[in-house]
Design an enzyme around this catalytic site. Structure first.
Site, mmCIF file in Angstrom:
data_model
loop_
_atom_site.group_PDB
_atom_site.id
_atom_site.type_symbol
_atom_site.label_atom_id
_atom_site.label_comp_id
_atom_site.label_asym_id
_atom_site.label_seq_id
_atom_site.Cartn_x
_atom_site.Cartn_y
_atom_site.Cartn_z
ATOM 1 N N GLU A 1 0.845 -1.204 0.000
ATOM 2 C CA GLU A 1 0.000 0.000 0.000
ATOM 3 C C GLU A 1 0.878 1.252 0.000
ATOM 4 O O GLU A 1 0.490 2.290 -0.516
ATOM 5 C CB GLU A 1 -0.934 -0.009 1.225
ATOM 6 N N HIS B 1 7.215 -27.249 1.606
ATOM 7 C CA HIS B 1 6.412 -28.361 1.074
ATOM 8 C C HIS B 1 5.236 -27.837 0.268
ATOM 9 O O HIS B 1 4.243 -28.531 0.088
ATOM 10 C CB HIS B 1 5.953 -29.243 2.235
ATOM 11 N N LYS C 1 -13.376 1.568 -3.500
ATOM 12 C CA LYS C 1 -14.446 1.912 -2.554
ATOM 13 C C LYS C 1 -15.584 2.607 -3.283
ATOM 14 O O LYS C 1 -16.759 2.322 -3.049
ATOM 15 C CB LYS C 1 -13.915 2.848 -1.458
HETATM 16 O O1 LIG Z 1 -8.659 2.635 9.907
HETATM 17 P P1 LIG Z 1 -9.582 2.860 8.756
HETATM 18 O O2 LIG Z 1 -9.791 4.318 8.469
HETATM 19 O O3 LIG Z 1 -10.873 2.141 8.968
HETATM 20 O O4 LIG Z 1 -8.910 2.290 7.456
HETATM 21 C C1 LIG Z 1 -8.628 0.936 7.272
HETATM 22 C C2 LIG Z 1 -7.708 0.745 6.097
HETATM 23 O O5 LIG Z 1 -8.295 1.267 4.920
HETATM 24 C C3 LIG Z 1 -7.317 1.954 4.149
HETATM 25 O O6 LIG Z 1 -7.521 3.305 4.314
HETATM 26 C C4 LIG Z 1 -7.428 1.662 2.708
HETATM 27 O O7 LIG Z 1 -7.359 0.310 2.478
HETATM 28 C C5 LIG Z 1 -6.006 1.514 4.778
HETATM 29 O O8 LIG Z 1 -4.980 2.382 4.492
HETATM 30 C C6 LIG Z 1 -6.385 1.451 6.199
HETATM 31 O O9 LIG Z 1 -5.453 0.782 6.977
#
Ligand SMILES: O=P(O)(O)OC[C@H]1O[C@](O)(CO)[C@@H](O)[C@@H]1O
EC number: 5.3.1.9
Length: 528
Positions: free
Chosen positions: A322, A351, A455
Site C-alpha cells: 500500500e 512443502h 471503494k
Molecule cells: O482505519 P480505517 O480508516 O478504517 O482504514 C482501514 C484501512 O483502509 C485503508 O484506508 C485503505 O485500504 C487503509 O490504508 C487502512 O489501513
C-alpha cells in the site's frame, strides 16, 4: 563465487546490532561495488528526506499531512510539545484502561471481569494487532482476543459463535482511523445486533479507537460507549501498530507495551545513521532496489522460520504494497511502482511453493527470518544429537543455499527470540526501509489513492442495487436483464445488474429468477 569468497562477502556485509542482538545478512544479494557506488547519492537524499520527515515536514503532500509514527516510540522527537504530550497521554490512557480492565475496576454489567476482546477493524486497523497477537500472546492471557476484519456474514457468525456465552463478558474494540470504513461499520453493527439479540448492552462493552470528530467517534460519544481513544491524523493506518491502534489490544492481552516501543525506538536509532553499511533499513532498501531494478521487478517472499511470526508477511504485505504500489511518482510521472510481498513460514512453505522458487520463474527474492532461540526448556532428540529446532535451523540454511546455487537471491534477518522488544524492532525496521525505499524511487508512500477507486465502485454497485429493486417493484411482469437495465437507464451496467440479482436470489431476498442460468440473456426476473 567460491566458498571462501562467499564467506568473506558474508563477513564484509554482515550487520550486527549488539544492543538488540539483531543480525542482517545481505551477502546473498548479488550486487557489486559499482552498484553500491551508483546508489550513494540516492541514499544521501533518502537520509535527508527521512530527517525532514522525522522533523515534522509535510511528507504526505497529497493529504497535506505530517508523518509522525516515529515519534510514537520517542515522543521527545515530536515537533511540538503539544504533540509530545498527546503521545504520552495516549499511552498512559491505554495502560490505565488495560490495568483497570485486568483488575476488574472496569467490568461488564453483571460480571466481575471481561474475559474476551472482539477487535473489529480492517487493513492497518487489524493487520498489526493480528500480527502482534499471534507473535506475542502469552499462554494464559488475561483476555482472549478474536478479530473481525471483513464484512463477510459467515465470518462474523463464526467469530460470534466461537465466543459463545462469553459474549456477555466480551469487550468490543472498534478500530477505524477514518471512522467511516464500511467493512468496520458493518462489523460493528453486526456485533451490536448479536449483543442486543442476547439482551446485552453493547455500549457498556464497547470502546472506539478513531480520529477526532469521525463518524465512529460521534456514535461512540452519543451512545455513551465505555471509552474512546483518539487516533492522530499524522499516523497512517499501515504504520499505526505502535499507536493506540495496536497498543490497546496488546495491553489488554498482557503484552508488554513499553518493551515493544523500546525495541522500535532502538531500531529507529540504529537506522538513523547516514551510512549504508551500518544502517539495516538502508541495507534492506538497497537490496530491494537491486533485486527489482528500482521498479519492483522481483517479488519479496517473506519466510519466517517460526510459527509465531506467521502473520508477519501479511502485515508486511500492506505496509510495503500500500505504501509503494503507486501509479505516479512525486513529480507526476506515470511509474507504476511497487513490490509484491507474499509468504507464510518455513519450513512449512518448503512443502508448498518452494519448488518453484528453487527451479521455476526467477521473479523473486526471499527474506528469511531466523530466530536463534528454539524454545523455553529443553528439547528431546528426534535423532541422535538432533532436535526439532536443529531441523528448523538446518532447513533454513539448506533452502538459503539451494536457492543461491540456482542464482536466486536472499536476505536473512536473524533475531535472538520472538519477544516484544524484537517485534517492535522488526516493525520499525520495515517501516524505515519502506520510507527510505520510497525516497529512492521518488514516490509518496503515505497516501493510497488506488484504494479509493475500489471503494467508490463498491458504493456505486450498492446504489445500482437499490435502483434494480425499485425497477422490479414497479414492474407488473418478470423482466429480462436488458429490460431492467433499460428501465433504469443503465444498459452499460448490465453485467453488474446480473450479478446483483443473482446475489439477491441466492440470499432469498425476494428475487425470483427463471430461465437457463447458463444463458443470462434468457433469464426472467421478478420480485415476490
Ligand atoms: O482505519 P480505517 O480508516 O478504517 O482504514 C482501514 C484501512 O483502509 C485503508 O484506508 C485503505 O485500504 C487503509 O490504508 C487502512 O489501513
Amino acid at each position: 563465487m567460491d566458498n571462501a569468497a562467499l564467506w568473506q562477502r558474508y563477513q564484509d556485509w554482515l550487520y550486527y546490532d549488539q544492543n538488540l542482538g539483531f543480525y542482517l545478512d545481505v551477502s546473498r544479494m548479488r550486487f557489486d561495488d559499482a552498484f553500491v557506488e551508483k546508489m550513494r547519492n540516492k541514499f544521501a537524499k533518502a537520509f535527508r528526506d527521512m530527517e525532514a520527515l522525522e522533523g515534522g515536514a509535510i511528507a504526505n503532500p497529497d493529504e497535506d499531512r505530517m508523518v509522525g509514527h516515529y515519534w510514537l516510540r520517542d515522543p521527545d522527537l515530536a515537533p511540538t510539545s503539544e504533540l509530545k504530550q498527546e503521545i504520552i497521554h495516549a499511552l498512559e490512557k491505554v495502560e490505565t484502561f488495560a490495568s483497570k480492565v485486568h483488575s476488574g475496576e472496569i467490568h461488564p454489567p453483571d460480571a466481575e471481569k471481561f474475559t474476551d476482546i472482539l477487535s473489529i477493524g480492517i487493513g492497518g486497523s487489524a493487520l498489526g494487532p493480528q500480527f502482534v497477537a499471534q507473535a506475542l500472546v502469552p499462554v494464559n492471557p488475561p483476555l482472549n482476543i478474536h478479530f473481525s476484519d471483513n464484512t463477510d456474514p459467515t465470518g462474523i457468525d463464526k467469530t460470534i459463535a466461537k465466543i459463545g456465552d462469553r459474549l456477555k463478558t466480551t469487550l468490543v474494540v472498534v478500530i477505524s482511523k477514518s471512522g467511516g470504513t464500511p467493512e468496520t461499520r458493518n462489523g460493528m453493527l453486526e456485533a451490536k445486533a448479536a449483543f442486543e439479540a442476547r439482551n446485552l448492552n453493547f455500549s457498556a462493552r464497547a470502546v472506539a479507537i478513531t480520529g477526532y470528530d469521525s463518524k465512529l467517534e460521534n456514535i461512540a460519544k452519543s451512545d455513551r460507549w465505555l471509552a474512546t481513544f483518539p487516533m492522530h491524523d499524522w499516523v497512517g493506518g499501515r504504520t499505526s501498530e505502535l499507536s493506540v491502534v495496536g497498543l490497546l489490544d496488546a495491553a489488554l492481552q498482557g503484552i508488554n507495551l513499553r518493551e515493544l516501543l523500546e525495541g522500535a525506538k532502538a531500531m529507529d536509532a540504529t537506522t538513523r545513521r547516514h551510512d549504508l553499511k551500518t544502517n539495516p533499513a538502508a541495507l534492506l532498501a538497497l537490496s530491494w532496489y537491486y533485486a527489482g531494478n528500482g521498479k519492483g521487478d522481483k517479488d519479496m517472499v517473506v519466510l519466517p522460520y517460526k510459527d509465531s511470526l506467521l502473520l508477519f508477511s501479511r502485515y508486511l504485505q500492506q505496509l510495503v504494497m500500500e505504501s509503494l504500489g503507486k501509479e505516479k511518482d512525486l513529480d507526476g510521472n506515470i511509474v507504476h511502482q511497487g513490490i509484491a510481498v507474499y509468504g507464510n513460514k518455513g519450513s512449512t512453505d518448503q512443502h508448498a511453493y518452494v519448488q518453484q522458487l528453487r527451479e521455476g520463474v526467477p521473479n523473486f527474492f526471499i527474506t528469511f527470518i531466523e530466530v536463534l532461540h528454539d524454545r523455553e526448556g529443553t528439547s528431546i532428540e528426534v535423532e541422535p544429537g538432533v532436535t526439532s529446532g536443529d531441523y528448523l535451523s538446518g532447513l533454513l540454511q539448506g533452502t538459503r543455499q539451494a536457492i543461491y546455487e540456482n542464482q536466486r537471491d536472499s536476505i536473512t534477518v536473524t533475531i535472538p527470540e520472538v519477544n516484544p522488544r524484537m517485534v517492535g524492532a522488526l516493525i520499525a525496521l520495515y517501516e524505515r526501509a519502506v520510507t527510505l525505499y520510497a525516497s529512492l524511487i521518488n514516490i509518496n508512500a503515505y497516501h493510497q489513492p488506488g484504494v479509493e477507486a475500489g471503494k467508490k465502485a463498491a458504493a456505486s454497485v450498492l446504489a445500482l442495487q437499490n435502483k434494480v429493486v425499485d425497477a422490479l417493484k414497479r414492474s407488473t411482469k418478470p423482466l429480462a436483464l436488458v429490460e431492467i437495465a433499460d428501465n433504469i437507464d443503465a444498459i452499460a451496467k448490465i453485467e453488474a445488474i446480473y450479478k446483483i440479482v443473482r446475489h439477491l436470489h441466492s440470499n432469498h431476498r425476494g428475487v425470483q429468477i427463471e430461465g437457463n442460468f447458463a444463458v443470462p440473456s434468457s433469464l426472467k426476473i421478478s420480485l415476490q
